[in-house]
Write a protein that holds these residues in place. Structure first.
Motif, mmCIF file in Angstrom:
data_model
loop_
_atom_site.group_PDB
_atom_site.id
_atom_site.type_symbol
_atom_site.label_atom_id
_atom_site.label_comp_id
_atom_site.label_asym_id
_atom_site.label_seq_id
_atom_site.Cartn_x
_atom_site.Cartn_y
_atom_site.Cartn_z
ATOM 1 N N PHE A 158 15.810 53.722 -30.968
ATOM 2 C CA PHE A 158 15.573 52.652 -29.998
ATOM 3 C C PHE A 158 14.714 51.522 -30.556
ATOM 4 C CE2 PHE A 158 16.852 56.334 -27.582
ATOM 5 C CZ PHE A 158 17.819 55.790 -26.745
ATOM 6 N N LYS A 159 14.934 51.243 -31.849
ATOM 7 C CA LYS A 159 14.354 50.046 -32.434
ATOM 8 C C LYS A 159 15.275 48.868 -32.162
ATOM 9 C CE LYS A 159 11.812 52.502 -36.040
ATOM 10 N NZ LYS A 159 11.623 52.720 -37.505
ATOM 11 N N GLU A 160 14.794 47.660 -32.416
ATOM 12 C CA GLU A 160 15.518 46.455 -32.025
ATOM 13 C C GLU A 160 16.939 46.412 -32.590
ATOM 14 O OE1 GLU A 160 16.095 43.079 -29.861
ATOM 15 O OE2 GLU A 160 14.340 44.404 -29.818
ATOM 16 N N GLU A 161 17.144 46.896 -33.821
ATOM 17 C CA GLU A 161 18.467 46.833 -34.453
ATOM 18 C C GLU A 161 19.493 47.705 -33.737
ATOM 19 O OE1 GLU A 161 18.106 48.246 -38.424
ATOM 20 O OE2 GLU A 161 17.661 50.308 -37.850
ATOM 21 N N MET A 184 15.617 60.377 -27.692
ATOM 22 C CA MET A 184 14.902 60.166 -28.945
ATOM 23 C C MET A 184 14.371 61.517 -29.408
ATOM 24 S SD MET A 184 11.549 57.879 -30.020
ATOM 25 C CE MET A 184 12.245 56.336 -29.471
ATOM 26 N N VAL A 185 14.791 61.921 -30.596
ATOM 27 C CA VAL A 185 14.325 63.188 -31.165
ATOM 28 C C VAL A 185 13.102 62.911 -32.028
ATOM 29 C CG1 VAL A 185 14.894 65.135 -32.656
ATOM 30 C CG2 VAL A 185 16.641 64.185 -31.138
ATOM 31 N N VAL A 186 12.043 63.645 -31.787
ATOM 32 C CA VAL A 186 10.794 63.499 -32.537
ATOM 33 C C VAL A 186 10.625 64.713 -33.447
ATOM 34 C CG1 VAL A 186 8.280 63.314 -32.381
ATOM 35 C CG2 VAL A 186 9.731 62.146 -30.701
ATOM 36 N N THR A 187 10.405 64.451 -34.730
ATOM 37 C CA THR A 187 10.174 65.519 -35.702
ATOM 38 C C THR A 187 8.766 65.386 -36.277
ATOM 39 O OG1 THR A 187 11.045 64.222 -37.548
ATOM 40 C CG2 THR A 187 12.623 65.562 -36.305
ATOM 41 N N ASN A 199 8.196 54.197 -23.716
ATOM 42 C CA ASN A 199 8.070 52.746 -23.580
ATOM 43 C C ASN A 199 9.149 52.019 -24.389
ATOM 44 O OD1 ASN A 199 5.887 52.803 -21.856
ATOM 45 N ND2 ASN A 199 4.365 52.695 -23.507
ATOM 46 N N ARG A 200 9.442 52.560 -25.573
ATOM 47 C CA ARG A 200 10.465 51.934 -26.418
ATOM 48 C C ARG A 200 11.841 52.012 -25.746
ATOM 49 N NH1 ARG A 200 11.004 54.049 -32.495
ATOM 50 N NH2 ARG A 200 8.751 53.646 -32.462
#
Length: 274
Positions: A158-161, A184-187, A199-200
């Motif tokens: 979920f970054k701008e690109e 969003m997967v967090v490692t 928020n993102r």
């Protein structure tokens, strides 16, 4: 969505993709473009005469058209406009060319998936198409008597690109009136706090009006495992991702999560180019 491209080698796996394409074509009044790619030795082709002067080309062209004739008699294709095309390029180059020429909206491909040394050294045609295609690619591995998408997992950082691929995925979800699970997967080595992650994702949702989006932060050992494990937990019908289309050494060292999913996930996967 008006035009669907289905590359075929006339295998059972390719026909599974065609069956899904037929269902979508009937539901959304689409035309289907069937593409068969012949891999012939370029060094034997006379540049002035082209492939028509090569006996092998003439033979395989006739064989392909016979197989097209048999395929077009399938009951599930009745009432659908189907165009048949034979090309002589590398498969991913041929697909890109046909997509541009005919303004294709969606590519549907079958895939066996690969693993181990075969995946590392050879890869798959589907993987190459996913990497290079500007057109969304839907990859199916199973036969679907009724292809439906009620739960659609879209995994991203979920970054701008990723916003453009997200909007394309959103339109696809709206076609099916599907619930969209934004994941969003967090490692451990790519840690993001839950608050920052939410928020993102919320920043993406603030620009759209789709009412069926839910936000999910999921922890796992790898991003690929996280996507597959979460998708199983919600019984997802489809997994969506964006792809960078890395080539050469960059792809070898960095890998591609979307291509790994195409190879390893049992569920259908759709990719959108960044």
């Amino acid at each position: 969505m008006k035009k669907i491209l289905v590359p075929t080698d006339f295998s059972d796996q390719a026909e599974k993709a065609l069956e899904v394409a037929a269902q979508l074509a009937k539901q959304y009044h689409c035309e289907i473009y069937l593409l068969n790619v012949l891999d012939l030795p370029l060094h034997e082709v006379d540049p002035l005469k082209g492939y028509n002067d090569l006996p092998e080309a003439v033979f395989f062209m006739k064989l392909a058209h016979k197989k097209f004739e048999a395929l077009l008699k399938k009951e599930y294709l009745k009432g659908i406009t189907v165009h048949e095309t034979v090309e002589f390029h590398d498969i991913y180059k041929a697909i890109n060319q046909v997509c541009k020429k005919n303004s294709i909206d969606l590519i549907i491909m079958g895939s066996h998936g690969t693993s181990g040394f075969k995946e590392l050294l050879i890869g798959s045609n589907t993987e190459k198409v996913v990497r290079s295609s500007q057109t969304p690619v839907l990859v199916v591995k199973q036969r679907h008597e009724a292809f439906k998408v009620e739960h659609f997992v879209f995994a991203s950082d979920f970054k701008e690109e990723s916003k453009v691929p997200f909007l394309k995925a959103l339109k696809f979800a709206e076609l099916f009136n599907a619930e969209m699970h934004l994941l969003m997967v967090v490692t451990a080595n790519k840690f993001v706090t839950t608050a920052k992650a939410k928020n993102r994702i919320q920043g993406f949702l603030d620009t759209v009006t789709h009412n069926f989006c839910t936000i999910h932060i999921y922890n796992d050992e790898t991003i690929e495992k996280g996507i597959m494990n979460f998708s199983q937990s919600v019984n997802a019908d489809l997994i969506g991702m964006s792809t960078h289309g890395r080539q050469g050494l960059s792809h070898f060292f960095n890998g591609s999560i979307s291509e790994d999913l195409v190879n390893h996930a049992k569920r259908p996967v759709i990719t959108f180019k960044i």
